[in-house]
Structure formats: structure tokens, C-alpha cells
Design a protein around this motif. Structure first.
Motif, mmCIF file in Angstrom:
data_model
loop_
_atom_site.group_PDB
_atom_site.id
_atom_site.type_symbol
_atom_site.label_atom_id
_atom_site.label_comp_id
_atom_site.label_asym_id
_atom_site.label_seq_id
_atom_site.Cartn_x
_atom_site.Cartn_y
_atom_site.Cartn_z
ATOM 1 N N THR B 116 40.919 57.558 38.254
ATOM 2 C CA THR B 116 40.451 57.920 36.913
ATOM 3 C C THR B 116 39.925 56.662 36.231
ATOM 4 O OG1 THR B 116 42.563 57.457 35.899
ATOM 5 C CG2 THR B 116 42.203 59.704 36.674
ATOM 6 N N ALA B 117 39.051 56.875 35.274
ATOM 7 C CA ALA B 117 38.448 55.741 34.570
ATOM 8 C C ALA B 117 39.517 54.929 33.851
ATOM 9 C CB ALA B 117 37.395 56.246 33.594
ATOM 10 N N ARG B 118 40.542 55.614 33.361
ATOM 11 C CA ARG B 118 41.579 54.901 32.612
ATOM 12 C C ARG B 118 42.353 53.934 33.521
ATOM 13 N NH1 ARG B 118 45.836 58.468 29.488
ATOM 14 N NH2 ARG B 118 43.907 59.341 28.730
ATOM 15 N N LYS B 119 42.717 54.448 34.700
ATOM 16 C CA LYS B 119 43.450 53.588 35.648
ATOM 17 C C LYS B 119 42.544 52.449 36.119
ATOM 18 C CE LYS B 119 46.763 56.937 37.278
ATOM 19 N NZ LYS B 119 46.874 58.116 38.118
ATOM 20 N N PHE B 120 41.295 52.786 36.283
ATOM 21 C CA PHE B 120 40.344 51.755 36.719
ATOM 22 C C PHE B 120 40.259 50.639 35.668
ATOM 23 C CE2 PHE B 120 35.943 50.143 36.575
ATOM 24 C CZ PHE B 120 35.860 49.593 37.835
ATOM 25 N N ARG B 121 40.174 51.047 34.413
ATOM 26 C CA ARG B 121 40.093 50.027 33.332
ATOM 27 C C ARG B 121 41.336 49.150 33.335
ATOM 28 N NH1 ARG B 121 40.207 52.304 28.125
ATOM 29 N NH2 ARG B 121 40.240 54.393 28.976
ATOM 30 N N GLU B 122 42.482 49.783 33.550
ATOM 31 C CA GLU B 122 43.731 49.010 33.580
ATOM 32 C C GLU B 122 43.705 47.989 34.709
ATOM 33 O OE1 GLU B 122 46.550 52.595 31.908
ATOM 34 O OE2 GLU B 122 46.916 51.815 33.926
ATOM 35 N N ARG B 123 43.260 48.460 35.881
ATOM 36 C CA ARG B 123 43.218 47.586 37.061
ATOM 37 C C ARG B 123 42.252 46.422 36.821
ATOM 38 N NH1 ARG B 123 45.123 44.821 40.702
ATOM 39 N NH2 ARG B 123 44.043 44.573 42.656
ATOM 40 N N VAL B 124 41.086 46.735 36.298
ATOM 41 C CA VAL B 124 40.097 45.682 36.038
ATOM 42 C C VAL B 124 40.666 44.690 35.016
ATOM 43 C CG1 VAL B 124 37.807 45.211 35.057
ATOM 44 C CG2 VAL B 124 38.099 47.107 36.619
ATOM 45 N N GLY B 125 41.342 45.222 34.009
ATOM 46 C CA GLY B 125 41.938 44.363 32.984
ATOM 47 C C GLY B 125 42.949 43.390 33.581
ATOM 48 N N GLN B 126 43.767 43.910 34.498
ATOM 49 C CA GLN B 126 44.774 43.037 35.141
ATOM 50 C C GLN B 126 44.106 41.921 35.932
ATOM 51 O OE1 GLN B 126 46.774 45.880 37.581
ATOM 52 N NE2 GLN B 126 48.042 46.681 35.926
ATOM 53 N N ILE B 127 43.078 42.282 36.687
ATOM 54 C CA ILE B 127 42.421 41.263 37.527
ATOM 55 C C ILE B 127 41.704 40.234 36.646
ATOM 56 C CG2 ILE B 127 40.741 40.857 39.369
ATOM 57 C CD1 ILE B 127 41.299 43.701 40.355
ATOM 58 N N CYS B 128 41.080 40.718 35.573
ATOM 59 C CA CYS B 128 40.393 39.797 34.658
ATOM 60 C C CYS B 128 41.393 38.776 34.113
ATOM 61 C CB CYS B 128 39.741 40.553 33.504
ATOM 62 S SG CYS B 128 38.200 41.341 33.958
ATOM 63 N N GLU B 129 42.578 39.262 33.772
ATOM 64 C CA GLU B 129 43.603 38.371 33.236
ATOM 65 C C GLU B 129 44.002 37.324 34.282
ATOM 66 O OE1 GLU B 129 46.512 40.699 31.087
ATOM 67 O OE2 GLU B 129 47.924 39.047 31.329
ATOM 68 N N GLN B 130 44.180 37.812 35.497
ATOM 69 C CA GLN B 130 44.546 36.938 36.613
ATOM 70 C C GLN B 130 43.493 35.843 36.829
ATOM 71 O OE1 GLN B 130 45.053 39.559 39.886
ATOM 72 N NE2 GLN B 130 46.074 38.065 41.194
ATOM 73 N N LEU B 131 42.237 36.213 36.638
ATOM 74 C CA LEU B 131 41.142 35.266 36.885
ATOM 75 C C LEU B 131 40.714 34.520 35.616
ATOM 76 C CD1 LEU B 131 38.916 37.535 39.188
ATOM 77 C CD2 LEU B 131 40.293 35.593 39.907
ATOM 78 N N GLU B 132 41.460 34.737 34.547
ATOM 79 C CA GLU B 132 41.142 34.124 33.245
ATOM 80 C C GLU B 132 39.689 34.403 32.869
ATOM 81 O OE1 GLU B 132 42.499 30.070 32.925
ATOM 82 O OE2 GLU B 132 44.320 30.511 34.063
ATOM 83 N N LEU B 133 39.311 35.666 33.019
ATOM 84 C CA LEU B 133 37.951 36.108 32.692
ATOM 85 C C LEU B 133 38.068 37.088 31.525
ATOM 86 C CD1 LEU B 133 34.970 35.971 33.890
ATOM 87 C CD2 LEU B 133 35.519 38.107 35.037
ATOM 88 N N SER B 134 37.420 36.757 30.415
ATOM 89 C CA SER B 134 37.510 37.637 29.251
ATOM 90 C C SER B 134 36.929 39.010 29.588
ATOM 91 C CB SER B 134 36.734 37.023 28.084
ATOM 92 O OG SER B 134 36.425 38.013 27.147
ATOM 93 N N ASP B 135 37.620 40.079 29.145
ATOM 94 C CA ASP B 135 37.076 41.401 29.492
ATOM 95 C C ASP B 135 35.819 41.743 28.693
ATOM 96 O OD1 ASP B 135 38.361 41.933 27.180
ATOM 97 O OD2 ASP B 135 39.898 43.240 28.033
ATOM 98 N N SER B 136 35.409 40.848 27.793
ATOM 99 C CA SER B 136 34.118 41.073 27.124
ATOM 100 C C SER B 136 32.969 40.954 28.134
ATOM 101 C CB SER B 136 33.920 40.060 25.987
ATOM 102 O OG SER B 136 33.819 38.762 26.522
ATOM 103 N N PHE B 137 33.230 40.289 29.256
ATOM 104 C CA PHE B 137 32.198 40.173 30.295
ATOM 105 C C PHE B 137 31.826 41.536 30.858
ATOM 106 C CE2 PHE B 137 33.274 35.759 30.204
ATOM 107 C CZ PHE B 137 32.132 35.098 30.634
#
Lengths: 369, 256
Positions: B116-137
């Protein structure tokens, strides 16, 4: 309040979206003609807005603007008080099913901030015309954000005329999304009259089937140190027909002014007609004007990169189309424009992807999928 | 004996007018980390692109077998869907496509990653945090205006999202400052830890290898694989460079 048009009588608007500088007639790019219903009102109707708006030039031209004023039956005037930030967007709701034609004037007083949304949506029961005329005056240091979403269906013809006057230090941000409509004319003219007035304008479009999209972008840079940046990108598929006129007019006295326009077109159909008229008019030495365009298909490097992520050429075109809708939904600041984009996405991309677009942007909060 | 994930057998390839790779034999076991080293212009990146199926290169002989299937004639989109990932040295800019739309599309194309898009957003958010990449990207156009380090982080974001069976990292360390290199290295470590995938790291710089347990090291010179060894070969190359291998190849007459 909009008024239904007389269905039978027709009026011809011969010169819509006329650019400031014209080219050879045989190129058929100097204007577009529209057959529109004759307004119920007889004779000329004087603008019902404050006279200040009479001086605001719109991109669709005086002929079409006068028709809209006559046919609209009423006008709406909104004033945003000096130094205030109006959180609630000013929404111009154009409903094809209701045949909306409307005239709106917005005065954003000194130092105020406001967002104006023009959302044209729906499909008429039969072939029908809709139109919106929006004139905006931004006083000193005002900040205006304008979002236009044209998401119409089959049988719709639509005229959208925008005029913006920006005084000293005023900032104007425009986002235009042309997502559908059988015959659509969008004309916007921004007058950067005051010193250091700024315009950023970003247009995304998708035209497919036999849709006809006609655009006129005009920026008059009168003030010193004014800046404009116009970025346009879109996809033409099937046998779509697009005409794009982009004019930056650097007027005598606009010392230090800078204007830049860039257009990217992705051609994804064998029968597409793509016309562009980029113009920089210059009557001042101390200015910088720039135009860039790239017209073609997705580059081999981009296709290779996408393929390495599992995206075939056919999938890539679908991805570019989806991206336009994602972008429209991301930047739609309120429900009318957002729903207009999503409804159109459903027709163009299919229900599953449209739902995914909505869910992905958190528009489904509270629902379980 | 570990299962073999990728077998390259007698592969020669090049562009229309120039042979680049000569009779390459290479085996990568599942879950292993291999390093491909060599001087500039040796053909390392070409090998990565040929494994990925880049149409700019033609295979003139030999075969590539991945996960038990011959993929020599498969297009790169199909190789990607089969589980091969190539991280670009210079990721391509794609104006008009927000990063979010791109990531969502490439994940939804893989049945094993559909969610689902919601789970996908959560997953992407976690990885962005791990990579110190702002989710504004996520709302910005793919790679457009990104710095070199940001582009490499986006490559790592894709790697962690797609969880491929084989990841080929083509000079992922090039152009990175110390901080970005550390974050990217953490991404590679996370890939190994979370997916137990196979890594082929193409590099001529050993810093990116410091945090990895290298199983095998391969040396390429002028389109030939000239040496293979364990992790100690990396240290040897770090100390003495590639001249020994170049001389050995020249002595054998293997100048392309």
C-alpha cells in the motif's frame, strides 16, 4: 456567480491568445479562434469589478476577456487586507457540468499574502464551454501564489484568461496544470511593473487523443531589477495538438531585469502537432533574456537509466504521465483543485494508479487499504 | 559450497567499433561480496553495464547466467526485474519526474515489493532517515539539481528499497566527501545485513571497502581479468598499485 449560457446562439472569438509579437500567418500560430455561445446579456457590459482591474492585461486578449465579462453575468471581487496572510485559498471553481463562466478580481494589498486557485473540472452532459477570467493586482511586497488546474473531459472547450499586475517587490508564483479538455486556451500575462517584482511560473501539461491545448504566456518587465522565470514541460500523445507562445518583453527602462524561459516537450505520438513561438522582446540594453527548448522523446541516457530500474520504454511514458498528476496533486492547495486532478487521473491513468497517487500523498489518512 | 548467483563464461564485449572485454570468466556466489579493481579505463564499468544489459555494448561471445537462467539476450529492464541492480557512477537527471513517483513506480512493478502507498511511504521515510536524506527530496525531480553526494544517496535509497539479489556498485565512492562516504557505506552495510544480497563493488579506491567483509577480489587490466584473490589482495593493491598486473599482462601479450 456563474450564469448558464444561451445554448443555441453562437459568437466567434477570432483572436484568442494573441502574442505581443506576431509571426507569419501561414504558420497558424498567431492566435486561435473559438465558437462560443452568445451571452444572454445584450449589448456591452461594463466591468463590474473596480476600475483598477480594467488596466490589467490578460493573456487571452481583449476580445475573449470582454466575452467572459459579458457572459459571466456577475463578478466576484476579493480584497486581501494589507499585511495579512490569508490562509484560506481564494477558489475559482469552474464546473463543466454547470457551464461556468466567471469573472474574478483579486486585490492583494501591500505586504499581504494570498493563494488563488482556478480549478476547471468535470465533463459536460453535451459539448459545452466554460471560461474563467481572473485579474490580480499585487501591491508592494505582496506575495501571490496562483494554482491553475484544468482537468476537463471530452466535449469541453475552455477559456482561461489570467492577468497579474505586480508592484514593487511583489512576488508572484504560478503553477499551471493542463491535464485535459477537448479545446483549451490558457493565456496569462504578468506585468512586473514595480522595481524588483518577481515571477516564477511553472507549467505542466498532458494532451492526448485529439485534444487541443493553446497557451499564451506573456511577461511584461517594466520595473528595474525585475526577474521572471518560466518553465514549461509536458507530454503530447496520440494526435494531440499544442501551441505554445512564450514572450518575455523587456521594456525600455527595466534596467537590470532578467527573464528566462525554458520549455521541454515529450512527444509520445506519431500524429502529434507541436508548435512553439518563443520570443524575447528587448528595448533596454542593461537586461538579460534567455530562452531554451528541448523537444523530442526521452533521451537514450534517461531511457537506459530507467530500464536499469525495470522501466521499459512504454512504462517510461506512463511514468512521465503519472508524474504530472503526482505533481498537480502535490501542489494543489485545497480540495477542489486536488479532486479535479485526481478525477482526471482516474480517467487517464486508471482507477488503481489514481488511488495510489492519492494514497501516496497521504490523502487517505484514516482509511485502511 | 555456496550457490552460484552469477556466472560469466567466456564473455567478450565492446562497442560497435571497439572490443573492450576479453574472455571474461567470473562467478559470484549468493550472499558474497566481490570487489572488482583496476586502473582507469580497464573496462570495469563496462563489465558492470554489460551484466546489466546496456544496449550500447554488444556481447560478441560468451554467456551470462543469473540465478540459473541465461540472461545474455535479456533487455536491461527484464534483468532489473530479475534482481540485478547497477548503481551509477553518474546518475542521470530525469526532469519532470518527482523522485516519489519514480520510486513508487519501480517498486510497484515488482510483485514481491507491491504494497500500500502508506506502507511504502513509511518504508521510504525510514530509509531516508538512515541515509540522512531529507524527505523533501521525494517531491523534487529525479536527480535534477542534486549534488554528487545526494545523487549517490538516492542510488542507495533505491538499492535498499528494491533489495536486489545482485547489486553492482560502479564507483559509488567517487566524488564523495568523508561524511557522504560514511553514510553511503552504511547503506551498503544495511543492504548486506537486510537482504543478504550479492555485491560486486567496482572501485579503484579502497576506502569504501573498509566497512565490508570482502570474499573475493578481482583485478581487471585492459579488459582482461588478470588476477583473483581473497580480501588480502585489496591491501596489496593499495600498497603497490596495478603496475605488476599491467606488466604481467603485457608479458603474456595480452594487450588489447
Amino acid at each position: 456567480m456563474a450564469e448558464k449560457l444561451a445554448a443555441n446562439a453562437a459568437t466567434k472569438l477570432s483572436h484568442v491568445n494573441v502574442p505581443p509579437a506576431q509571426t507569419w500567418n501561414y504558420l497558424r500560430i498567431n492566435d486561435i479562434a473559438f465558437e462560443v455561445p452568445a451571452p444572454v446579456t445584450k449589448g456591452e457590459v461594463l466591468s463590474r469589478l473596480p476600475r483598477l482591474f480594467d488596466a490589467v492585461e490578460t493573456g487571452i486578449g481583449t476580445e475573449a476577456a470582454s466575452w467572459i465579462v459579458s457572459a459571466s453575468g456577475d463578478s466576484r471581487y476579493v480584497e486581501v487586507k494589507a499585511g495579512t496572510h490569508r490562509a484560506e485559498p481564494i477558489v475559482v471553481d469552474v464546473d463543466a457540468a454547470a457551464g461556468t463562466v466567471c469573472d474574478t478580481g483579486v486585490l492583494v494589498r501591500e505586504g499581504a499574502e494570498a493563494t488563488v486557485v482556478v480549478a476547471a473540472h468535470g465533463t459536460p452532459a453535451e459539448a459545452g464551454t466554460t471560461a474563467a477570467l481572473v485579474r490580480i493586482v499585487a501591491e508592494r511586497r505582496a506575495h501571490v501564489t496562483l494554482v491553475e488546474v484544468v482537468a476537463l473531459g471530452k466535449g469541453s472547450q475552455h477559456l482561461e484568461g489570467i492577468g497579474i499586475d505586480a508592484a514593487e517587490g511583489a512576488m508572484v508564483d504560478v503553477r499551471q496544470y493542463a491535464l485535459g479538455g477537448e479545446k483549451v486556451a490558457m493565456g496569462i500575462c504578468t506585468n512586473l511593473a514595480g522595481r524588483k517584482a518577481r515571477l516564477t511560473q511553472d507549467m505542466r501539461y498532458l494532451a492526448r487523443g485529439s485534444e487541443q491545448l493553446d497557451v499564451n504566456h506573456v511577461v511584461r518587465q517594466r520595473g528595474r531589477l525585475t526577474k521572471s522565470e518560466i518553465v514549461t514541460s509536458g507530454i503530447l500523445a496520440d494526435a494531440a495538438h499544442k501551441t505554445m507562445r512564450e514572450t518575455i518583453d523587456l521594456i525600455h527602462g527595466a534596467k537590470g531585469a532578467e527573464g528566462r524561459e525554458i520549455e521541454t516537450v515529450l512527444v509520445a505520438g506519431d500524429d502529434v502537432v507541436n508548435k512553439t513561438l518563443p520570443t524575447i522582446l528587448c528595448d533596454e540594453d542593461d537586461v538579460a533574456g534567455n530562452h531554451g527548448a528541448s523537444i523530442g522523446s526521452i533521451s537514450p541516457e534517461q531511457l537506459a537509466y530507467l530500464a536499469d530500474r525495470g522501466v521499459s520504454t512504454a512504462d517510461a511514458e506512463a511514468l512521465f504521465a503519472r508524474a504530472i498528476f503526482d505533481d498537480a496533486v502535490i501542489h494543489a492547495p485545497e480540495a477542489t483543485s486536488r479532486n479535479a486532478a485526481l478525477s482526471r487521473a482516474e480517467l487517464v491513468l486508471g482507477t488503481e494508479i489514481a488511488r495510489d497517487v492519492a494514497e501516496g500523498l497521504g490523502l487517505d489518512e484514516g482509511e485502511e487499504h | 559450497m555456496q550457490d552460484t548467483l552469477l556466472t560469466i563464461d567466456g564473455l567478450s564485449a565492446g562497442t560497435e567499433d571497439k572490443p573492450i572485454l576479453h574472455d571474461i570468466h567470473l562467478e559470484l556466489g549468493s550472499g558474497q561480496t566481490h570487489v572488482l579493481m583496476g586502473p582507469n579505463g580497464a573496462g570495469k564499468s563496462t563489465l558492470g553495464h554489460v551484466i546489466m544489459g546496456d544496449p550500447s555494448y554488444q556481447v560478441t561471445s560468451g554467456s551470462i547466467t543469473f540465478d540459473g537462467a541465461d540472461i545474455t539476450d535479456l533487455t536491461s529492464d527484464k534483468r532489473s526485474l530479475a534482481g540485478i541492480f547497477l548503481s551509477y557512477q553518474a546518475p542521470v537527471e530525469v526532469p519532470g519526474v518527482p523522485l516519489y513517483s519514480f520510486l513508487r513506480t519501480i517498486c510497484q512493478m515488482r510483485p514481491e515489493l507491491k504494497t500500500t502507498a502508506r506502507k511504502f511511504r513509511e518504508r521510504v521515510g525510514q530509509i531516508c532517515e538512515q541515509l540522512e536524506l531529507s524527505d523533501s527530496f521525494l517531491m523534487r525531480e529525479l536527480n535534477v539539481g542534486f549534488s554528487g553526494g545526494e545523487k549517490k544517496k538516492v542510488e542507495m535509497l533505491q538499492l535498499l528499497l528494491l533489495q536486489p539479489k545482485l547489486a553492482i556498485l560502479d564507483e559509488t565512492d567517487s566524488g564523495l566527501d568523508v561524511d557522504a562516504l560514511s553514510i553511503v557505506s552504511r547503506g551498503i552495510e544495511a543492504y548486506r545485513a537486510q537482504c543478504d544480497g550479492t555485491l560486486l563493488v567496482i572501485t579503484h579506491n579502497t576506502r569504501i571497502l573498509e566497512r565490508l567483509d570482502v570474499d573475493r577480489t578481482h583485478v581487471m587490466v585492459r579488459g582482461h581479468l588478470v588476477a583473483e584473490g581473497d580480501a588480502s589482495l585489496v591491501g596489496e593493491i593499495d600498497a603497490s598499485g596495478f603496475s605488476r598486473f599491467e606488466d604481467e599482462l603485457a608479458a603474456k601479450g595480452g594487450v588489447a
